[in-house]
Scaffold this motif. Structure first.
Motif, mmCIF file in Angstrom:
data_model
loop_
_atom_site.group_PDB
_atom_site.id
_atom_site.type_symbol
_atom_site.label_atom_id
_atom_site.label_comp_id
_atom_site.label_asym_id
_atom_site.label_seq_id
_atom_site.Cartn_x
_atom_site.Cartn_y
_atom_site.Cartn_z
ATOM 1 N N UNK A 138 0.828 -1.199 0.000
ATOM 2 C CA UNK A 138 0.000 0.000 0.000
ATOM 3 C C UNK A 138 0.870 1.260 0.000
ATOM 4 N N UNK A 139 0.317 2.318 -0.528
ATOM 5 C CA UNK A 139 1.011 3.603 -0.580
ATOM 6 C C UNK A 139 0.724 4.353 0.709
ATOM 7 N N UNK A 140 1.545 4.128 1.719
ATOM 8 C CA UNK A 140 1.283 4.681 3.044
ATOM 9 C C UNK A 140 2.570 5.125 3.723
ATOM 10 N N UNK A 141 2.459 6.104 4.566
ATOM 11 C CA UNK A 141 3.606 6.594 5.336
ATOM 12 C C UNK A 141 4.144 5.526 6.279
ATOM 13 N N UNK A 142 3.362 4.494 6.554
ATOM 14 C CA UNK A 142 3.806 3.430 7.453
ATOM 15 C C UNK A 142 4.974 2.631 6.876
ATOM 16 N N UNK A 143 5.257 2.810 5.587
ATOM 17 C CA UNK A 143 6.403 2.142 4.966
ATOM 18 C C UNK A 143 7.692 2.949 5.119
ATOM 19 N N UNK A 144 7.647 4.026 5.875
ATOM 20 C CA UNK A 144 8.761 4.966 5.939
ATOM 21 C C UNK A 144 10.087 4.305 6.288
ATOM 22 N N UNK A 145 10.124 3.492 7.316
ATOM 23 C CA UNK A 145 11.405 2.962 7.785
ATOM 24 C C UNK A 145 11.888 1.775 6.953
#
Length: 313
Positions: free
Chosen positions: A242-249
């Motif tokens: 998914x395209x989400x900020x939760x993938x940041x790290x």
């Protein structure tokens, strides 16, 4: 002192031009490819899977959201950086229709920076366990999740406290330790689809491990903290699809901050919680939030991405 650097964007190095084949080169043989069938998952399925993957309500409760005035406190970091983070979290909350406390307000979102996040989390739980586990079921994710909060190494860890309240009055709907009697609620109706009881977020505690931030910059981090401050998120969620900020790290270079997908989820959650429909039932919440997200994504002209076809043997 902040230990992470602000990384400047690097200009991509252009590939050298391809030389034209000389007269001595034999012509390339044409290749015939078999038809490739790409199945495109329905947007509804993707949305439902995302909500189910990310959402982490308290045990036996529905997804909670903030109704109280939000007050963000950031400590153990330089004042100007702490203010920038608090302002960004507050800005996102304002866009969701929340009230924001004035400077000096009593914080209900605590963001603490530390050189060793796990050590700080362990010390906080050891010293004030009752602040994390109040002693009543349905306010948090339970003892196993708390043990993970205090021991597992992560760049950012969080803990949410929520409370069932009377949606009409805002008064709590359960008995807490020290109460002389249970709250009384005058029910206006009985329905399997709606309830007067809603779940409100009351406290969010976040620990940021400075030494694990890597290449993440301040703007990215502030958006990440805004998301986990405002919704109950499973720290073990697999969000790579998914395209989400939760993938940041996992992909700092590929995530700028809050995405349209994130904004759609936040808006949908906060909108549905304002209505009496399906406040408590998590399955019902998922259906209504998903329908709202799908409508928003379609209005934005977003199509579900195609799955990558399997490689030929």
């Amino acid at each position: 002192m902040i230990h992470w650097a602000f990384i400047a964007a690097l200009a991509a190095t252009p590939s050298p031009p391809q030389s034209a084949p000389g007269p001595q080169d034999p012509p390339e043989a044409a290749t015939t490819l078999e038809d490739v069938v790409v199945e495109q998952p329905r947007l509804e399925e993707m949305v439902r899977e995302f909500i189910g993957e990310v959402g982490a309500p308290a045990a036996r409760r529905g997804l909670a959201r903030w109704h109280d005035r939000l007050c963000v406190g950031v400590v153990n970091v330089r004042r100007e950086l702490g203010r920038a983070i608090a302002d960004r979290v507050s800005q996102v909350a304002l866009e969701l229709g929340l009230d924001i406390g004035e400077p000096g307000c009593r914080a209900n979102v605590f963001i603490v920076f530390a050189d060793d996040g796990a050590a700080l989390a362990d010390a906080m739980v050891e010293e004030s366990r009752r602040a994390f586990r109040i002693g009543v079921g349905g306010l948090d994710r339970g003892s196993a999740a708390l043990e993970e909060f205090r021991t597992v190494d992560r760049p950012v860890r969080w803990w949410h406290i929520s409370l069932p309240v009377n949606a009409d009055t805002g008064q709590r709907a359960i008995r807490l330790p020290g109460d002389e009697g249970a709250p009384r609620i005058n029910m206006f109706a009985a329905s399997r689809l709606s309830t007067q009881i809603r779940d409100d977020l009351k406290k969010t505690m976040i620990i940021v491990d400075i030494d694990r931030l890597g290449d993440v910059n301040l703007a990215q981090l502030a958006d990440y903290l805004a998301f986990v401050s405002l919704v109950q998120v499973d720290p073990n969620a697999d969000t790579a699809a998914y395209d989400t900020v939760l993938n940041l790290f996992d992909d700092p270079a590929g995530v700028e901050g809050l995405t349209e997908w994130d904004a759609s989820y936040l808006t949908s959650l906060y909108q549905i919680q304002d209505s009496p429909v399906l406040r408590r039932n998590s399955g019902g919440q998922t259906s209504v939030i998903a329908a709202d997200m799908v409508r928003d994504r379609r209005e934005a002209g977003e199509a579900a991405p195609a799955q990558t076809p399997p490689e030929a043997d």
